[in-house]
Design a protein around this motif. Structure first.
Motif, PDB file in Angstrom:
ATOM      1  N   ALA A 269       0.838  -1.196   0.000  1.00 25.14           N
ATOM      2  CA  ALA A 269       0.000   0.000   0.000  1.00 25.14           C
ATOM      3  C   ALA A 269       0.874   1.248   0.000  1.00 25.14           C
ATOM      4  CB  ALA A 269      -0.913   0.003   1.222  1.00 25.14           C
ATOM      5  N   ALA A 270       0.403   2.268  -0.672  1.00 23.83           N
ATOM      6  CA  ALA A 270       1.077   3.566  -0.684  1.00 23.83           C
ATOM      7  C   ALA A 270       0.592   4.397   0.502  1.00 23.83           C
ATOM      8  CB  ALA A 270       0.779   4.286  -2.002  1.00 23.83           C
ATOM      9  N   GLY A 271       1.342   5.413   0.844  1.00 24.73           N
ATOM     10  CA  GLY A 271       0.998   6.264   1.982  1.00 24.73           C
ATOM     11  C   GLY A 271      -0.288   7.045   1.825  1.00 24.73           C
ATOM     12  N   ASN A 272      -0.843   7.103   0.609  1.00 27.83           N
ATOM     13  CA  ASN A 272      -2.116   7.812   0.398  1.00 27.83           C
ATOM     14  C   ASN A 272      -3.301   6.852   0.307  1.00 27.83           C
ATOM     15  OD1 ASN A 272      -1.572   6.691  -2.107  1.00 27.83           O
ATOM     16  ND2 ASN A 272      -2.200   8.515  -3.253  1.00 27.83           N
ATOM     17  N   GLN A 273      -3.103   5.590   0.705  1.00 24.84           N
ATOM     18  CA  GLN A 273      -4.171   4.595   0.658  1.00 24.84           C
ATOM     19  C   GLN A 273      -4.467   4.101   2.071  1.00 24.84           C
ATOM     20  OE1 GLN A 273      -2.027   1.939  -2.110  1.00 24.84           O
ATOM     21  NE2 GLN A 273      -3.874   2.045  -3.389  1.00 24.84           N
ATOM     22  N   ALA A 274      -5.738   4.123   2.447  1.00 27.11           N
ATOM     23  CA  ALA A 274      -6.180   3.541   3.714  1.00 27.11           C
ATOM     24  C   ALA A 274      -6.849   2.209   3.395  1.00 27.11           C
ATOM     25  CB  ALA A 274      -7.164   4.479   4.412  1.00 27.11           C
ATOM     26  N   ILE A 275      -6.937   1.344   4.392  1.00 27.55           N
ATOM     27  CA  ILE A 275      -7.629   0.064   4.188  1.00 27.55           C
ATOM     28  C   ILE A 275      -8.659  -0.125   5.287  1.00 27.55           C
ATOM     29  CG2 ILE A 275      -5.807  -1.104   2.920  1.00 27.55           C
ATOM     30  CD1 ILE A 275      -5.867  -2.503   6.084  1.00 27.55           C
ATOM     31  N   ASN A 276      -9.733  -0.808   4.924  1.00 29.68           N
ATOM     32  CA  ASN A 276     -10.824  -1.089   5.852  1.00 29.68           C
ATOM     33  C   ASN A 276     -11.137  -2.577   5.760  1.00 29.68           C
ATOM     34  OD1 ASN A 276     -12.987  -0.501   7.634  1.00 29.68           O
ATOM     35  ND2 ASN A 276     -14.403  -0.449   5.915  1.00 29.68           N
ATOM     36  N   TYR A 277     -10.707  -3.357   6.774  1.00 28.44           N
ATOM     37  CA  TYR A 277     -11.006  -4.787   6.795  1.00 28.44           C
ATOM     38  C   TYR A 277     -12.471  -5.005   7.139  1.00 28.44           C
ATOM     39  CZ  TYR A 277      -5.966  -5.768   7.201  1.00 28.44           C
ATOM     40  OH  TYR A 277      -4.619  -5.857   7.004  1.00 28.44           O
TER      41      TYR A 277
END
Length: 171
Positions: A116-124
């Protein structure tokens, strides 16, 4: 490094969809807001509660830097709530998610690793097996948002892998 070797790949919404949402600007439906000074991207993710009593919780994680290949001996999941991680100052980070079988146990041979890049968030999504986030290149801070169970032991499950996963760089 021994274990099941999983190559990492760039984090993209379609590839991560079985496990949750990729949250970043440019996805979803855009509308111009704030007196025409901002774009709002809706539909990029959804906080979920699957069952039980939970309350919204916000925390900051400060994660030490690691390198690839990375060894993963243990997985975790949160069956009652989705879990959102938003990088505050990350360069790159590793996201590893593992699907479940019909009994809810992880299937390590089908694990997926994403860079993941620093401008991407993730939601499990609730109940998705994953390893704790791995900061790459430098230490990183993340905001974490989830529904925290009133009985914390009811919403944090661990699984020790019979053979560790080993995540390498993208081919």
């Amino acid at each position: 490094m021994t274990g099941i070797l999983i190559p990492s790949r760039p984090l993209e919404p379609d590839g991560f969809r079985p496990f949750g949402d990729v949250v970043q600007a440019g996805l979803g439906t855009v509308s111009r807001v704030n007196d025409g000074r901002a774009d709002r991207f809706d539909g990029v993710g959804r906080l979920e509660r699957s069952m039980g009593d939970t309350a919204p919780a916000i925390a900051v994680y400060r994660i030490d830097a690691s390198t690839l290949p990375h060894r993963i001996p243990r997985l975790e999941r949160h069956p009652l709530s989705s879990q959102l991680f938003v990088p505050m100052n990350a360069a790159r980070y590793l996201v590893v998610a593992v699907p479940s079988d019909g009994e809810g146990l992880p299937v390590p041979g089908r694990a997926a690793a994403f860079l993941a890049a620093g401008n991407q968030a993730i939601n499990y999504r609730p109940g998705v097996w994953h390893c704790p986030l791995v900061a790459l290149d430098r230490p990183a801070d993340f905001i974490m948002v989830m529904g925290q169970a009133f009985d914390a032991s009811a919403d944090c499950e661990f699984f020790d892998l019979p053979e560790p996963l080993a995540v390498g760089p993208a081919p």
